[in-house]
Design a protein around this motif. Structure first.
Motif, PDB file in Angstrom:
ATOM      1  N   ILE A  46      67.723  -8.496  32.127  1.00 42.16           N
ATOM      2  CA  ILE A  46      66.318  -8.416  31.715  1.00 42.16           C
ATOM      3  C   ILE A  46      65.512  -7.614  32.734  1.00 42.16           C
ATOM      4  O   ILE A  46      64.700  -6.758  32.365  1.00 42.16           O
ATOM      5  N   LYS A  47      65.771  -7.860  34.048  1.00 42.26           N
ATOM      6  CA  LYS A  47      65.072  -7.105  35.091  1.00 42.26           C
ATOM      7  C   LYS A  47      65.388  -5.613  34.982  1.00 42.26           C
ATOM      8  O   LYS A  47      64.501  -4.772  35.094  1.00 42.26           O
ATOM      9  N   SER A  48      66.676  -5.309  34.776  1.00 42.40           N
ATOM     10  CA  SER A  48      67.038  -3.887  34.664  1.00 42.40           C
ATOM     11  C   SER A  48      66.397  -3.262  33.428  1.00 42.40           C
ATOM     12  O   SER A  48      65.967  -2.105  33.455  1.00 42.40           O
ATOM     13  N   GLN A  49      66.326  -4.024  32.327  1.00 47.88           N
ATOM     14  CA  GLN A  49      65.683  -3.497  31.125  1.00 47.88           C
ATOM     15  C   GLN A  49      64.187  -3.279  31.352  1.00 47.88           C
ATOM     16  O   GLN A  49      63.616  -2.293  30.898  1.00 47.88           O
ATOM     17  N   PHE A  50      63.559  -4.221  32.080  1.00 52.31           N
ATOM     18  CA  PHE A  50      62.147  -4.036  32.416  1.00 52.31           C
ATOM     19  C   PHE A  50      61.954  -2.802  33.297  1.00 52.31           C
ATOM     20  O   PHE A  50      61.023  -2.007  33.084  1.00 52.31           O
TER      21      PHE A  50
END
Length: 167
Positions: A46-50
Motif C-alpha cells: 500500500i505504501k509503495s502504491q501510494f
C-alpha cells in the motif's frame, strides 16, 4: 471427596497451563506470525502504491505544466507569425503601390513626350504642306497674272480648292 468439596488438582492446572502455552506458541508460530507478515507485506504494498501514485501525480503535474507552456508558446508563436505575415503583406502592398505609381508616372511622361513629338512632326508637315501650297499658288498666280480682278478670282479659286480637299 465426594460431594460438595471442591478439589484443586494441580496436575490438571499444570496440564491446562502447558496446553495453553503450547497452544499459544502454536498459534503464535502458525497464525500470528504469518498474519503479521501478510499485514506487513500489505502495508508495504500500500505504501509503495501510494508513493507510486504520488510520483505519477507529480509527473502528471509536470506534464500538464509543460503542455500549458507549450500551448502558450504555440499561441505566442502563432500571433508572431500572423503579425509578421501582416507586416510582410503591408510591405509588399507598399512596394506594389510605389511601383504602380512610378509606372503610371513613366507612362504619363512618355505619353507627353509622344504628344510633343507628334505635335512637332505635325507642325513640320503642316509647314511643308503650306510651303508647297504657297509655291503652287505662286506658280498659278504667275501663270495667270493679268489683272487685279483675275488675281482675286485666282485666290478665291485656290481657297475653294483647299476647302474641297479638306472635306
Amino acid at each position: 471427596m465426594d460431594n460438595n468439596i471442591i478439589s484443586i488438582d494441580f496436575m490438571n492446572i499444570l496440564a491446562t497451563v502447558v496446553n495453553l502455552l503450547v497452544l499459544f506458541l502454536l498459534v503464535q508460530k502458525f497464525l500470528v506470525k504469518p498474519m503479521h507478515n501478510i499485514i506487513e507485506k500489505r502495508e508495504s504494498l500500500i505504501k509503495s502504491q501510494f508513493e507510486e501514485a504520488r510520483s505519477t501525480k507529480a509527473e502528471a503535474g509536470e506534464l500538464k505544466s509543460k503542455y500549458e507552456d507549450s500551448l502558450k508558446n504555440a499561441h505566442d508563436e502563432s500571433v508572431a507569425i500572423v503579425d509578421k505575415a501582416r507586416q510582410d503583406a503591408q510591405t509588399e502592398y507598399d512596394r506594389i503601390v510605389r511601383e504602380a505609381d512610378q509606372t503610371a508616372k513613366d507612362m504619363v511622361k512618355k505619353a507627353r513626350q509622344n504628344i510633343a513629338s507628334e505635335k512637332e512632326q505635325s507642325i513640320k508637315e503642316m509647314k511643308s504642306e503650306i510651303g508647297e501650297l504657297i509655291a503652287l499658288a505662286v506658280g498659278k498666280i504667275e501663270e495667270e497674272k493679268v489683272s487685279p480682278e483675275s488675281d482675286k478670282k485666282l485666290i478665291d479659286k485656290f481657297l475653294a480648292d483647299m476647302d474641297r480637299e479638306e472635306k
